[in-house]
Design an enzyme around this catalytic site. Structure first.
Site, PDB file in Angstrom:
ATOM      1  N   LYS A 107       0.875  -1.162  -0.081  1.00  0.00           N
ATOM      2  CA  LYS A 107       0.029  -0.049   0.065  1.00  0.00           C
ATOM      3  C   LYS A 107       0.797   1.311  -0.131  1.00  0.00           C
ATOM      4  CE  LYS A 107      -3.839   2.240   2.185  1.00  0.00           C
ATOM      5  NZ  LYS A 107      -3.447   3.349   2.169  1.00  0.00           N
ATOM      6  N   ASP A 137       1.703   5.263   0.017  1.00  0.00           N
ATOM      7  CA  ASP A 137       1.049   6.522   0.661  1.00  0.00           C
ATOM      8  C   ASP A 137       1.670   7.813  -0.116  1.00  0.00           C
ATOM      9  OD1 ASP A 137      -0.007   7.984   2.667  1.00  0.00           O
ATOM     10  OD2 ASP A 137       1.775   7.941   4.049  1.00  0.00           O
ATOM     11  N   GLU A 179       3.176   1.393   5.061  1.00  0.00           N
ATOM     12  CA  GLU A 179       1.838   1.766   5.350  1.00  0.00           C
ATOM     13  C   GLU A 179       0.965   0.605   5.591  1.00  0.00           C
ATOM     14  OE1 GLU A 179      -1.841   4.926   4.451  1.00  0.00           O
ATOM     15  OE2 GLU A 179      -0.244   4.342   2.993  1.00  0.00           O
TER      16      GLU A 179
END
Length: 326
Positions: free
Chosen positions: A30, A32, A177
């Protein structure tokens, strides 16, 4: 070639797939940053659009060379624009100085020369005149990797099929993240927050809308002591608590100025929370907060401010908030 406008597919917050389903999912880090749909018309040009559809090409001049990376082959790609720190990790606060510069080309050029952003690509929705939306993720991913898009300010990170618990543990170990889990057989669903994509954050963070503030005391007299925040539940903005910590002095001053500009006598929350001395603002600003858990009524426990999210709209703060909150 005139390319179709495609809204990005969105992930739903959740947990890892079960062990029995693990092999049917791919796992990606993921990121950011700022989501961007990339349009390559095949004439050497490049257009970047944010989740809102806004043209943000001018904010990132260092990405212009990507326009020639596929020669005359037109394509629509999905990705995330990152600002990287010294350790190569995404730093959203650093990226914030670049966001919003689409119409300030001189400043964007200066910042690009000093600290270029990096674009990670993770999907392809249209290629060489073919719509790929209905293809399963695993085939779209193969098409994307076959393009071999790696350059000075862009790359195509690999995805891991299966081994979800190990992938999530690795993101935690490296201070990343979180993880995005994607079903191998899932089509691309433009503009849909789909259960076929699941996002897992390593911290309990939520996106909230600022709807007001309560006055500070002592050295904070004259400014806000806490931000009053909410999340969308259907068409209503439900109050989920007051956030009273997490800012630097500079961030507090910036937020205070923004709040003055959007002051309103009308409470945006439904129902109206019972907060002594509350001042209301128009629900335009989105932020991210960290919290420990929620109360049964949906209020955030021990919330702490993380950052503004100028890349999100208030409608994107939707959450399962009980109707009786507040």
């Amino acid at each position: 070639m005139e390319l179709p406008l495609i809204a990005p597919m969105l992930a739903t917050p959740g947990g890892l797939p079960s062990a029995s389903q693990d092999a049917r999912w791919a796992y990606e880090t993921k990121q950011d940053g700022q989501r961007a749909v990339v349009y390559l018309p095949g004439d050497g040009g490049l257009v970047l659009r944010a989740r809102s559809g806004e043209d943000i090409t001018g904010a990132y001049p260092e990405l212009r060379p990507l326009g020639t990376a596929l020669g005359g082959t037109p394509a629509v790609l999905d990705g995330e624009i990152l600002a990287l720190d010294a350790r190569g990790r995404a730093d959203f606060q650093a990226l914030q100085s670049r966001m919003g510069l689409a119409h300030a080309p001189a400043r964007a050029e200066r910042l690009a020369a000093r600290a270029p952003v990096h674009l990670v690509l993770f999907d392809v929705m249209h290629l060489a005149g073919r719509a790929l939306l209905r293809l399963p993720y695993v085939r779209r991913r193969a098409e994307l990797e076959g393009l071999e898009l790696t350059g000075p300010t862009w790359s195509t990170p690999s995805a891991l099929v299966g081994h979800g618990p190990q992938a999530l543990a690795a993101t935690r170990e490296h201070g990343l993240e979180g993880l995005v889990c994607k079903r191998l057989d899932s089509p691309y669903e433009p503009g849909v927050r789909s259960r076929n994509w699941i996002k897992i954050r390593n911290m309990l963070g939520v996106d909230v809308v600022i709807g007001g503030w309560s006055p500070g005391r002592g050295r904070l007299t004259g400014t806000f002591g806490a931000l009053l925040v909410g999340q969308r539940a259907g068409t209503a903005l439900r109050y989920v608590g007051g956030v009273g910590t997490g800012w630097s002095e500079a961030e507090r001053a910036d937020l205070a100025a923004r709040l003055r500009d959007i002051a309103t006598p009308r409470c945006p929350f439904d129902p109206v929370p019972q907060v002594t001395g509350a001042h209301w603002v128009e629900p335009r600003l989105v932020g991210e907060v960290r919290h420990s858990t929620r109360t049964r009524s949906g209020l955030l426990r021990q919330p702490s401010w993380l950052r503004l999210r100028p890349d999100l709209t208030p409608e994107e703060s939707a959450a399962d908030v009980p109707d009786g909150t507040g």
